[in-house]
Design a protein around this motif. Structure first.
Motif, PDB file in Angstrom:
ATOM      1  N   PHE A 215       0.859  -1.190   0.000  1.00  0.00           N
ATOM      2  CA  PHE A 215       0.000   0.000   0.000  1.00  0.00           C
ATOM      3  C   PHE A 215       0.892   1.235   0.000  1.00  0.00           C
ATOM      4  CE2 PHE A 215      -0.196  -2.388   4.074  1.00  0.00           C
ATOM      5  CZ  PHE A 215       0.788  -1.705   4.766  1.00  0.00           C
ATOM      6  N   GLY A 216       0.267   2.421   0.002  1.00  0.00           N
ATOM      7  CA  GLY A 216       1.013   3.673  -0.017  1.00  0.00           C
ATOM      8  C   GLY A 216       1.867   3.870   1.222  1.00  0.00           C
ATOM      9  N   TYR A 217       2.963   4.591   1.062  1.00  0.00           N
ATOM     10  CA  TYR A 217       3.950   4.798   2.127  1.00  0.00           C
ATOM     11  C   TYR A 217       3.345   5.422   3.384  1.00  0.00           C
ATOM     12  CZ  TYR A 217       8.313   6.431   4.329  1.00  0.00           C
ATOM     13  OH  TYR A 217       9.344   6.670   5.193  1.00  0.00           O
ATOM     14  N   ALA A 218       2.387   6.317   3.226  1.00  0.00           N
ATOM     15  CA  ALA A 218       1.793   6.996   4.387  1.00  0.00           C
ATOM     16  C   ALA A 218       1.135   6.013   5.351  1.00  0.00           C
ATOM     17  CB  ALA A 218       0.768   8.039   3.939  1.00  0.00           C
ATOM     18  N   TYR A 219       0.553   4.949   4.808  1.00  0.00           N
ATOM     19  CA  TYR A 219      -0.098   3.957   5.668  1.00  0.00           C
ATOM     20  C   TYR A 219       0.946   3.164   6.455  1.00  0.00           C
ATOM     21  CZ  TYR A 219      -4.510   5.014   3.414  1.00  0.00           C
ATOM     22  OH  TYR A 219      -5.640   5.661   2.967  1.00  0.00           O
ATOM     23  N   TYR A 220       2.112   2.973   5.865  1.00  0.00           N
ATOM     24  CA  TYR A 220       3.197   2.328   6.597  1.00  0.00           C
ATOM     25  C   TYR A 220       3.715   3.251   7.704  1.00  0.00           C
ATOM     26  CZ  TYR A 220       7.968   1.108   7.798  1.00  0.00           C
ATOM     27  OH  TYR A 220       9.115   0.858   8.495  1.00  0.00           O
ATOM     28  N   VAL A 221       3.933   4.515   7.372  1.00  0.00           N
ATOM     29  CA  VAL A 221       4.438   5.486   8.356  1.00  0.00           C
ATOM     30  C   VAL A 221       3.509   5.553   9.558  1.00  0.00           C
ATOM     31  CG1 VAL A 221       4.887   7.945   8.769  1.00  0.00           C
ATOM     32  CG2 VAL A 221       5.705   6.864   6.664  1.00  0.00           C
ATOM     33  N   GLU A 222       2.210   5.544   9.289  1.00  0.00           N
ATOM     34  CA  GLU A 222       1.222   5.631  10.366  1.00  0.00           C
ATOM     35  C   GLU A 222       1.221   4.382  11.249  1.00  0.00           C
ATOM     36  OE1 GLU A 222      -3.582   6.566  10.903  1.00  0.00           O
ATOM     37  OE2 GLU A 222      -2.742   6.170   8.928  1.00  0.00           O
ATOM     38  N   ALA A 229       8.780  -2.744   6.854  1.00  0.00           N
ATOM     39  CA  ALA A 229       8.837  -2.497   5.418  1.00  0.00           C
ATOM     40  C   ALA A 229       9.923  -3.376   4.806  1.00  0.00           C
ATOM     41  CB  ALA A 229       9.118  -1.030   5.136  1.00  0.00           C
ATOM     42  N   VAL A 230       9.603  -4.033   3.714  1.00  0.00           N
ATOM     43  CA  VAL A 230      10.551  -4.925   3.044  1.00  0.00           C
ATOM     44  C   VAL A 230      11.549  -4.113   2.208  1.00  0.00           C
ATOM     45  CG1 VAL A 230      10.759  -6.742   1.288  1.00  0.00           C
ATOM     46  CG2 VAL A 230       8.892  -6.825   2.960  1.00  0.00           C
ATOM     47  N   VAL A 231      12.810  -4.470   2.312  1.00  0.00           N
ATOM     48  CA  VAL A 231      13.846  -3.927   1.430  1.00  0.00           C
ATOM     49  C   VAL A 231      13.748  -4.682   0.108  1.00  0.00           C
ATOM     50  CG1 VAL A 231      16.325  -3.747   1.034  1.00  0.00           C
ATOM     51  CG2 VAL A 231      15.374  -3.248   3.310  1.00  0.00           C
ATOM     52  N   GLY A 284       2.405  20.686   0.124  1.00  0.00           N
ATOM     53  CA  GLY A 284       3.751  20.380   0.606  1.00  0.00           C
ATOM     54  C   GLY A 284       3.768  20.081   2.093  1.00  0.00           C
ATOM     55  N   LYS A 285       3.198  20.977   2.859  1.00  0.00           N
ATOM     56  CA  LYS A 285       3.181  20.821   4.313  1.00  0.00           C
ATOM     57  C   LYS A 285       2.356  19.605   4.744  1.00  0.00           C
ATOM     58  CE  LYS A 285       1.404  23.013   8.497  1.00  0.00           C
ATOM     59  NZ  LYS A 285       0.545  24.100   9.034  1.00  0.00           N
ATOM     60  N   LEU A 286       1.147  19.481   4.184  1.00  0.00           N
ATOM     61  CA  LEU A 286       0.244  18.434   4.638  1.00  0.00           C
ATOM     62  C   LEU A 286       0.655  17.053   4.142  1.00  0.00           C
ATOM     63  CD1 LEU A 286      -3.167  20.308   4.339  1.00  0.00           C
ATOM     64  CD2 LEU A 286      -1.835  19.827   6.402  1.00  0.00           C
ATOM     65  N   SER A 287       1.242  16.964   2.946  1.00  0.00           N
ATOM     66  CA  SER A 287       1.705  15.651   2.471  1.00  0.00           C
ATOM     67  C   SER A 287       2.798  15.115   3.395  1.00  0.00           C
ATOM     68  CB  SER A 287       2.211  15.734   1.031  1.00  0.00           C
ATOM     69  OG  SER A 287       3.323  16.600   0.915  1.00  0.00           O
ATOM     70  N   LYS A 288       3.654  16.001   3.863  1.00  0.00           N
ATOM     71  CA  LYS A 288       4.711  15.603   4.790  1.00  0.00           C
ATOM     72  C   LYS A 288       4.127  15.168   6.128  1.00  0.00           C
ATOM     73  CE  LYS A 288       9.180  17.156   6.580  1.00  0.00           C
ATOM     74  NZ  LYS A 288      10.171  18.265   6.605  1.00  0.00           N
ATOM     75  N   GLU A 289       3.109  15.887   6.585  1.00  0.00           N
ATOM     76  CA  GLU A 289       2.495  15.569   7.877  1.00  0.00           C
ATOM     77  C   GLU A 289       1.843  14.190   7.875  1.00  0.00           C
ATOM     78  OE1 GLU A 289      -0.199  18.566   9.233  1.00  0.00           O
ATOM     79  OE2 GLU A 289       1.373  20.085   9.471  1.00  0.00           O
ATOM     80  N   VAL A 290       1.252  13.789   6.740  1.00  0.00           N
ATOM     81  CA  VAL A 290       0.562  12.498   6.714  1.00  0.00           C
ATOM     82  C   VAL A 290       1.482  11.351   6.289  1.00  0.00           C
ATOM     83  CG1 VAL A 290      -1.663  13.584   6.266  1.00  0.00           C
ATOM     84  CG2 VAL A 290      -0.301  12.753   4.335  1.00  0.00           C
ATOM     85  N   GLY A 291       2.732  11.659   5.897  1.00  0.00           N
ATOM     86  CA  GLY A 291       3.687  10.591   5.630  1.00  0.00           C
ATOM     87  C   GLY A 291       4.177  10.468   4.203  1.00  0.00           C
ATOM     88  N   TYR A 292       3.817  11.424   3.340  1.00  0.00           N
ATOM     89  CA  TYR A 292       4.335  11.398   1.972  1.00  0.00           C
ATOM     90  C   TYR A 292       5.480  12.390   1.820  1.00  0.00           C
ATOM     91  CZ  TYR A 292       0.422   8.411   0.729  1.00  0.00           C
ATOM     92  OH  TYR A 292      -0.456   7.355   0.672  1.00  0.00           O
ATOM     93  N   ILE A 293       6.037  12.453   0.625  1.00  0.00           N
ATOM     94  CA  ILE A 293       7.221  13.271   0.395  1.00  0.00           C
ATOM     95  C   ILE A 293       6.830  14.453  -0.482  1.00  0.00           C
ATOM     96  CG2 ILE A 293       9.514  13.319  -0.650  1.00  0.00           C
ATOM     97  CD1 ILE A 293       8.001  10.125   0.806  1.00  0.00           C
ATOM     98  N   PRO A 294       6.940  15.667   0.020  1.00  0.00           N
ATOM     99  CA  PRO A 294       6.501  16.841  -0.748  1.00  0.00           C
ATOM    100  C   PRO A 294       7.403  17.131  -1.940  1.00  0.00           C
ATOM    101  CG  PRO A 294       7.548  17.512   1.306  1.00  0.00           C
ATOM    102  CD  PRO A 294       7.424  16.024   1.360  1.00  0.00           C
ATOM    103  N   LEU A 295       6.838  17.811  -2.922  1.00  0.00           N
ATOM    104  CA  LEU A 295       7.594  18.298  -4.069  1.00  0.00           C
ATOM    105  C   LEU A 295       8.289  19.595  -3.670  1.00  0.00           C
ATOM    106  CD1 LEU A 295       4.673  17.832  -6.609  1.00  0.00           C
ATOM    107  CD2 LEU A 295       6.496  16.197  -6.133  1.00  0.00           C
ATOM    108  N   SER A 296       9.086  20.145  -4.555  1.00  0.00           N
ATOM    109  CA  SER A 296       9.739  21.414  -4.257  1.00  0.00           C
ATOM    110  C   SER A 296       8.722  22.550  -4.290  1.00  0.00           C
ATOM    111  CB  SER A 296      10.839  21.699  -5.284  1.00  0.00           C
ATOM    112  OG  SER A 296      10.275  21.962  -6.559  1.00  0.00           O
ATOM    113  N   LYS A 297       8.989  23.617  -3.551  1.00  0.00           N
ATOM    114  CA  LYS A 297       8.095  24.784  -3.546  1.00  0.00           C
ATOM    115  C   LYS A 297       7.942  25.344  -4.951  1.00  0.00           C
ATOM    116  CE  LYS A 297       8.900  26.242   1.235  1.00  0.00           C
ATOM    117  NZ  LYS A 297       9.401  27.324   2.124  1.00  0.00           N
TER     118      LYS A 297
END
Length: 308
Positions: A215-222, A229-231, A284-297
């Protein structure tokens, strides 16, 4: 005298600013309506966070966010049922044709980076690193893998339980193409459980020592405390998902994620335009807060021109 004049000028400026802010508040208060969004469960955590923050500013706009999967969201979007679709993959040619048939044009916005995470139970001590060939042996169509020992000699002689997003999921499309070699090609037997709700997948793996899924990375982070997480070893490098490896594209299952907005709704519905702009300003801010990786400003800023 100079002090009195300065005080008077400041008072005038303050009064003007107050009127300006009051006017802006009034404009915000005049924004009303309902915005229904559907699609990717991967993008859902970001969109839900944006919707929550948007609601604090525009209290008379109701935003609902569904998780029917990327494919399910595009079906509704291209049928003109919803103004915005969340997507964990780009729109397909078939979906473009469906939109065109209904006269629907759209703007696509890249939201953030994700890394599809292959997760195992926290008590799994043997499958912390798997090759892409081993992953394919587990997930491919017609797989004969029944037990972990079928994957690699020395693994437990225990039945493997598999959890996967459903066929309407963009994550399912992406994973099956990258790992199995063909989009939507997957085993479909009694050992695999499908769900469009990533929380169901998380729970399945959490409750079974011999389970594996993705599943998506944010669900793992949570759920880091409950999962591993498997390498992934793709023959060139063996890398697990992290903010750094996903952002740099080093992780094998890195990808961008999106939302699509109907251009007619963008032009004719003030609440849809305001929400889309708010989304970009806060992604940018909220994607980082929930566990995803933001793009550049700069990238977010460059996309803002699409919403004009």
């Amino acid at each position: 005298m100079l002090f009195k004049k300065l005080t008077l000028k400041l008072a005038v400026v303050a009064a003007s600013l107050s009127l300006l802010l009051t006017g802006q508040a009034g404009a915000a208060d005049n924004l009303k309506g309902t915005i229904e969004i559907d699609g990717s469960s991967t993008v859902y955590p970001i969109t839900e966070a944006v919707a929550e923050e948007f609601g604090k500013v525009h209290k008379d706009v109701r935003v609902t966010v569904g998780i029917s999967g990327t494919g399910g969201g595009f079906k509704r979007f291209c049928n003109g049922e919803i103004p915005i679709a969340d997507a964990s993959r780009p729109i397909t040619d078939a979906e473009k044709t469906a939109c065109k048939a209904k006269g629907i044009t759209y703007t696509d916005i890249t939201v953030a980076y994700d890394g599809v995470t292959i997760a195992i139970n926290k008590n799994n001590t043997w499958a912390q690193k798997l090759t892409t060939a081993e992953l394919k042996s587990i997930f491919k169509s017609g797989s004969t893998v029944k037990k972990w020992s079928d994957v690699r000699k020395g693994f437990p002689n225990e039945e493997i339980k598999i959890y996967s997003p459903g066929s309407d999921s963009g994550t399912f499309d992406f994973f099956t193409e990258k790992v199995n070699g063909k989009s939507k090609s997957s085993r479909n037997d009694s050992q695999i459980t499908f769900s469009e709700d990533d929380n169901v997948l998380v729970e399945g793996i959490t409750n079974d020592k011999y389970a594996i899924g993705y599943f998506g990375y944010a669900y793992y982070v949570e759920n880091k405390a409950k999962l591993k997480a498997v390498v992934v070893d793709n023959g060139k490098r063996a890398v697990g998902p992290s903010a750094q490896t996903i952002a740099k594209g080093m992780y094998f299952l890195s990808r961008p994620i999106f939302f699509y907005v109907n251009k007619a709704d963008l032009a004719n519905r003030a609440e849809v335009k305001a929400f889309s702009q708010f989304y970009l300003e806060n992604a940018g801010k909220l994607s980082k807060e929930v566990g995803y990786i933001p793009l550049s400003k700069g990238f977010y800023t460059s996309q803002a021109s699409k919403l004009k």
